[in-house]
Write a protein that holds these residues in place. Structure first.
Motif, PDB file in Angstrom:
ATOM      1  N   GLN A  53       1.118  42.961  59.747  1.00  0.00           N
ATOM      2  CA  GLN A  53       1.674  43.626  59.263  1.00  0.00           C
ATOM      3  C   GLN A  53       1.996  43.609  57.739  1.00  0.00           C
ATOM      4  O   GLN A  53       1.756  44.459  57.381  1.00  0.00           O
ATOM      5  N   GLU A  57       1.442  46.843  55.412  1.00  0.00           N
ATOM      6  CA  GLU A  57       2.084  47.052  53.769  1.00  0.00           C
ATOM      7  C   GLU A  57       1.373  47.120  52.382  1.00  0.00           C
ATOM      8  O   GLU A  57       1.142  47.903  51.257  1.00  0.00           O
ATOM      9  N   ARG A  64       7.783  47.851  54.108  1.00  0.00           N
ATOM     10  CA  ARG A  64       7.451  46.625  55.722  1.00  0.00           C
ATOM     11  C   ARG A  64       9.065  47.515  57.094  1.00  0.00           C
ATOM     12  O   ARG A  64       8.368  47.831  58.277  1.00  0.00           O
ATOM     13  N   THR A  68       6.783  48.526  60.386  1.00  0.00           N
ATOM     14  CA  THR A  68       6.815  48.562  61.552  1.00  0.00           C
ATOM     15  C   THR A  68       8.276  49.253  62.606  1.00  0.00           C
ATOM     16  O   THR A  68       7.593  49.316  63.457  1.00  0.00           O
ATOM     17  N   LEU A  71       4.270  50.849  63.620  1.00  0.00           N
ATOM     18  CA  LEU A  71       3.899  50.283  64.519  1.00  0.00           C
ATOM     19  C   LEU A  71       4.456  49.725  65.580  1.00  0.00           C
ATOM     20  O   LEU A  71       3.654  49.692  66.605  1.00  0.00           O
ATOM     21  N   ARG A  82      -0.368  44.264  69.887  1.00  0.00           N
ATOM     22  CA  ARG A  82       0.070  42.905  68.796  1.00  0.00           C
ATOM     23  C   ARG A  82       0.419  41.598  69.777  1.00  0.00           C
ATOM     24  O   ARG A  82       0.718  41.843  70.826  1.00  0.00           O
TER      25      ARG A  82
END
Length: 143
Positions: A53, A57, A64, A68, A71, A82
């Motif tokens: 991640q 970013e 962030r 988040t 994703l 993930r």
């Protein structure tokens, strides 16, 4: 009297038009432009290293919290997975799924065709000059 040209405004308009065209194409596959850029980044870089991640970013310059939520939605929709890494179970590397890869390829093919239409509009000398000017102006801002 000659009309004053605002370079920043013209560059911004061109960039927005490019993003809109790509976003419109991406929407045909049920993704946003940002999701398309994330899929492209993961697809093109995960062959050489694990992608996390934090990489998204930094690469896309997105906060962030925003990354988040994007994703999580991409995972829910089956575009990415993930996966825990063996060194640290808290770390989750991002893997593009087959579905995500198919969509990414379609959008990337559109981008290549789109860029080709730009290149076809300019002579080779004009294109080289255009790139040189963009680089020079970009470096000027970075100083």
């Amino acid at each position: 009297m000659e009309k004053e040209v605002h370079l920043g405004k013209k560059i911004n308009i061109l960039a927005k038009r490019i993003h809109r065209a790509i976003d419109k194409e991406a929407s045909k596959y049920g993704i946003t432009g940002v999701q398309g850029r994330i899929l492209g980044f993961i697809n093109h870089n995960s062959k050489n290293r694990d992608i996390f991640q934090k990489d998204i970013e930094e690469e896309l310059d997105i906060r962030r919290s925003s990354v988040t939520s994007v994703l999580q939605l991409m995972e829910k929709n089956g575009f990415i997975e993930r996966v825990s890494v063996s060194e640290d179970a808290r770390l989750k590397k991002l893997i593009i799924t087959e579905k995500g890869a198919r969509i990414q390829k379609s959008v990337y093919d559109f981008i290549l065709d789109f860029e080709k239409s730009f290149r076809d509009e300019l002579s080779e000398a004009e294109m080289n000059m255009f790139i040189s000017l963009l680089d020079r102006l970009s470096n000027k801002i970075s100083e």
